[in-house]
Design an enzyme around this catalytic site. Structure first.
Site, short mmCIF file in Angstrom:
data_model
loop_
_atom_site.label_atom_id
_atom_site.label_comp_id
_atom_site.label_asym_id
_atom_site.label_seq_id
_atom_site.Cartn_x
_atom_site.Cartn_y
_atom_site.Cartn_z
CG ASP A 1 -2.68 3.46 -2.22
OD1 ASP A 1 -3.23 4.55 -2.49
OD2 ASP A 1 -1.78 3.34 -1.36
CG ASP B 1 -2.91 5.84 1.61
OD1 ASP B 1 -2.70 5.00 0.71
OD2 ASP B 1 -2.01 6.52 2.13
C1 VG1 Z 1 6.69 0.86 0.41
C2 VG1 Z 1 7.24 1.36 -0.92
C3 VG1 Z 1 7.68 2.80 -0.78
C4 VG1 Z 1 6.50 3.65 -0.26
C5 VG1 Z 1 5.97 3.06 1.03
C6 VG1 Z 1 4.73 3.78 1.53
O1 VG1 Z 1 7.70 0.90 1.38
O2 VG1 Z 1 8.32 0.56 -1.36
O3 VG1 Z 1 8.14 3.27 -2.03
O4 VG1 Z 1 6.91 4.97 -0.04
O5 VG1 Z 1 5.62 1.69 0.83
O6 VG1 Z 1 3.73 3.79 0.56
P1 VG1 Z 1 8.54 -0.40 1.82
O7 VG1 Z 1 9.43 0.07 2.94
O8 VG1 Z 1 7.55 -1.44 2.21
O9 VG1 Z 1 9.30 -0.82 0.59
V1 VG1 Z 1 2.10 3.91 1.02
O10 VG1 Z 1 1.18 3.96 -0.33
O11 VG1 Z 1 2.06 2.72 2.10
O12 VG1 Z 1 2.01 5.32 1.99
CO CO Z 2 -0.75 4.47 0.04
#
Ligand code: VG1
Ligand code: CO
Length: 542
Positions: free
Chosen positions: A276, A278
């Site tokens: 993804d 990052d």
């Molecule tokens: C989403 C995912 C979660 C993950 C978070 C950050 O959160 O469901 O599992 O840890 O993104 O991922 P949420 O609250 O939108 O469901 V990343 O790759 O943005 O650091």
């Molecule tokens: Co990410």
């Protein structure tokens, strides 16, 4: 000369699952980023002379905020900043650099898989000295600080050259521009059997890696092509772009559709993967076989001992609550604990630090281990490659053998995006109020066993996190989970997680959507999704 700039407190920026995430236009308001960064520094209270790591995923506005943050770090008494060349550090690489150089923490500038560009998203996340995302106590303190802040501090110096390796001085503080890839690539080489993977490549094993014009491009080119010998062109979209080429750098079946179609078609290479914005998420697709992230966690855990870094076995496994229970059965078979945490990588930090878990994962395509304190996209890809190279089987065969031993958790997540916050809140509130009479109730062939709102008590520090999602467990091990996203930047996103368990002697080779049909119907009846949101179908199914 340190300058103190007066400012006013501001509200409405409670950090979500993963730091502060807003539109670029919000971050561009006068004092906005500065207020947040100053609040981080005020709460972190790093000892004078400490090291701070700064890097981001290369998205639009990255360089601007990095220059601001460097000047502010100098004014706030840091002794040294380590910044990735070009402002680039993948999230797992930043975590590693923080740990390797004993930094007091780091600022990671990213909105992860959200789109980039002047009209898209930006984000700032603070990681602590263990290399992991700040825990809730710290993010809450930062939030509280932003509501009372009245000044931020900076030095009046010009922008530094972020593209040339070496050390420069800013307001008496050393700024080292470091190679963003080198330390991380060596860490990967220390964990995995590169010789076995190289031998498989020499034998004709092929792969396609889609870097999605995001941060992993340079890492994947160095590791997969330069060190492991995959031919040039194995890494696709390998140059990080400020707007990710106009796409969402989200490695799922929707946004990485080209890779998905390739892997399901006649010209598929042996293995396909993507990461993804990052670099902390991963997508794994074998030739003709999509591997769900929950299954990937279980399959990696079951085979991790084949990699040198995990030859001694696992101390435990941890998964976020909405992630399927596939990993639990692997942990059972190994005789190690499987911890169930709320969504978000920050909840794994204490377990990893305490040696209670070695491998962690989330259904949202995050997998990682105790080598850093973030999820790690390329790490997951390399562990898969290591396992396939040593076992000499395809991803499809590995998956079938896994299910034949442990049973299969059919799994999907349905996202309803951009719904009105009030409707989403009403749905969740009503659901919570109506939990008590659910056990024993029948929905088609499904009977509810238990229903609750998930709370988590951290086994290390005893902190309690409540309201982490509604769980409806059915007899036989199937489940529906409802929660609201904490990372969106527009309205609310409802996530519905669907899971059906088939034991090892059950139906292991069916279509997921057909296997989940009864659960999908039950989910709508239980939560009134259509009634509350006006939507008859989800926006994204992963
Ligand atoms: C989403 C995912 C979660 C993950 C978070 C950050 O959160 O469901 O599992 O840890 O993104 O991922 P949420 O609250 O939108 O469901 V990343 O790759 O943005 O650091
Ligand atoms: Co990410």
């Amino acid at each position: 000369m340190i300058q103190t700039v007066p400012t006013r407190p501001f509200d409405g920026q409670k950090p979500g699952t993963s730091g502060l995430r807003k539109k670029v236009s919000v971050f561009r308001q006068p004092n906005y980023s500065e207020n947040f960064i100053q609040s981080v520094f005020d709460v972190a209270k790093a000892a004078k002379g400490s090291t701070l790591v700064i890097g981001g995923d290369g998205r639009f506005h990255n360089r601007t905020v990095i220059q601001q943050a460097i000047r502010m770090a100098a004014a706030n008494g840091y002794g040294e900043v380590l910044v990735g060349q070009g402002g680039i550090l993948s999230t797992p690489a930043a975590s590693h650099v923080i740990r390797k150089f004993g930094a007091s923490g780091g600022l990671i500038l990213s909105a992860s898989h959200n789109p980039g560009g002047p009209d898209a998203d930006f984000g700032i996340k603070y990681n602590i000295a263990n290399g992991g995302p700040a825990p809730e106590t710290v993010t809450e303190a930062i939030y509280a600080r932003t509501r009372e802040i009245n000044r931020w501090m900076t030095v009046d110096t010009p922008d530094i050259d972020l593209d040339t390796l070496g050390t420069v001085e800013v307001g008496g503080m050393a700024v080292k521009v470091i190679d963003p890839v080198a330390d991380y690539a060596s860490l990967m080489e220390s964990l995995f059997d590169f010789a076995a993977i190289r031998a498989a490549v020499a034998d004709g094993f092929t792969m396609a890696f889609d870097a999605m014009s995001a941060v992993t491009g340079p890492y994947a080119i160095e590791i997969l092509e330069n060190r492991l010998g995959f031919p040039k062109g194995t890494v696709r979209s390998g140059v990080p772009l400020e707007d990710f080429g106009g796409h969402h750098p989200d490695p799922n079946m929707v946004h990485a559709k080209a890779l998905f179609d390739l892997m399901m078609g006649p010209d598929a290479p042996d293995f396909g993967a993507a990461s993804d914005g990052d670099g902390d998420r991963n997508l794994i697709i074998g030739k003709g076989r999509f591997i769900t992230p929950s299954d990937s966690l279980a399959m990696l855990a079951a085979n991790a001992h084949l990699a040198p870094g995990y030859a001694g076995g696992l101390k435990g496994i941890a998964r976020s609550m909405p992630t399927s229970a596939a990993a639990d059965r692997v942990a059972d078979a190994m005789g190690v604990p499987c911890h169930e945490t709320p969504t978000g990588w920050k909840f794994f930090g204490n377990l990893l630090d305490a040696g209670m878990a070695t491998i962690c994962g989330e259904e949202s395509a995050g997998t990682g281990s105790d080598h850093v304190r973030e999820k790690d996209g390329l790490w997951a890809v390399l562990l898969w490659l290591n396992i396939l190279a040593v076992r000499g089987v395809s991803a499809d065969t590995l998956a079938r053998e896994h299910w034949a031993r442990f049973g299969r958790n059919y799994y999907a997540r349905h996202d309803y995006e951009g719904i009105e916050t009030a409707c989403a809140d009403a749905l969740m509130a009503e659901l919570k109020t109506n939990l008590a009479p659910l056990p024993g109730a029948a929905f088609g062939p499904l009977t509810v066993a238990t229903a609750d709102s998930f709370s988590y008590t951290d086994p290390v520090d005893g902190s309690v996190s409540t309201n982490q999602g509604i769980r409806i467990l059915f007899e036989g091990g199937s489940r529906v989970v409802f929660r609201l996203s904490g990372t969106g930047t527009e309205g609310a996103t409802l996530r519905v997680y669907l899971e059906r368990f088939e034991p090892a002697d059950g139906d292991l080779d069916e279509e997921t959507s057909a296997m989940l049909a009864d659960l999908i119907a039950a989910a709508d009846r239980i939560a009134g999704i259509a009634r509350h949101t006006g939507r008859s179908a989800p926006d994204v199914v992963t």
